[in-house]
Design an enzyme around this catalytic site. Structure first.
Site, PDB file in Angstrom:
ATOM      1  CG  HIS A   1      -1.944  -1.005   1.298  1.00 41.87           C
ATOM      2  ND1 HIS A   1      -2.176  -1.737   2.437  1.00 41.87           N
ATOM      3  CD2 HIS A   1      -2.836  -1.451   0.379  1.00 41.87           C
ATOM      4  CE1 HIS A   1      -3.168  -2.586   2.218  1.00 41.87           C
ATOM      5  NE2 HIS A   1      -3.581  -2.434   0.970  1.00 41.87           N
TER       6      HIS A   1
ATOM      7  NE  ARG B   1      -2.294  -7.725  -3.609  1.00 39.07           N
ATOM      8  CZ  ARG B   1      -2.553  -9.017  -3.431  1.00 39.07           C
ATOM      9  NH1 ARG B   1      -1.601  -9.875  -3.241  1.00 39.07           N
ATOM     10  NH2 ARG B   1      -3.799  -9.460  -3.415  1.00 39.07           N
TER      11      ARG B   1
END
Length: 161
Positions: A18, A91
């Protein structure tokens, strides 16, 4: 025109992945709002206010980043904050497929919104909040996956250390 971007998430807990997206996004936009979602259905480890404070601690050195908690629809939050860009971290291929579905929905709700998908740096792509929570349940070491202040908060609140 000022480019105001929103990077939403539950951030329970906030991970280095993040933070990677936040750091890189902060360089691309005039203002970045990290939007911490209430998400009661996910049964978060931390309250909304705790997650907001933890994220503020992670981002305090980034002058154009603001952290805000929110409840309700993300589209309403984006509109209320006059944002014109939505940041989504990617991701995996599975993330991309899911985000493409969301993109279609956001385009209908907010036609002028630009959506930017940023891949997480390769060395962090394996980190997910879900996997970190699994490690926490087993009282494992998460220090390699989360910012320092988040690790400390988990040690205090969850591990009672």
């Amino acid at each position: 025109m000022m480019n105001i971007a929103v990077f939403p998430g539950t951030f329970d807990p906030a991970t280095l992945g993040h933070f990677d997206i936040i750091q890189r996004s902060s360089k691309l936009f005039d203002r970045l709002i990290v939007a911490v979602a209430e998400s009661p259905i996910k049964k978060p480890l931390f309250t909304l206010q705790e997650r907001v404070e933890l994220m503020k601690g992670c981002t305090k050195q980034l002058s154009n980043v603001e952290v805000m908690g929110f409840e309700g629809m993300l589209t309403d939050f984006i509109t209320a904050n006059k944002a014109n860009v939505l940041i989504r971290g990617i991701r995996t291929v599975a993330d991309y497929d899911y985000e493409m579905q969301l993109t279609g929905m956001y385009r209908i709700a907010l036609p002028r919104l630009e959506i930017v998908m940023l891949p997480t740096n390769g060395n962090l792509a394996f980190i997910s909040s879900s996997l970190v929570r699994d490690i926490i349940v087993h009282r494992g070491d998460i220090s390699h996956f989360v910012p320092h202040n988040v690790n400390n908060a988990i040690r205090e609140k969850i591990y009672n250390q």
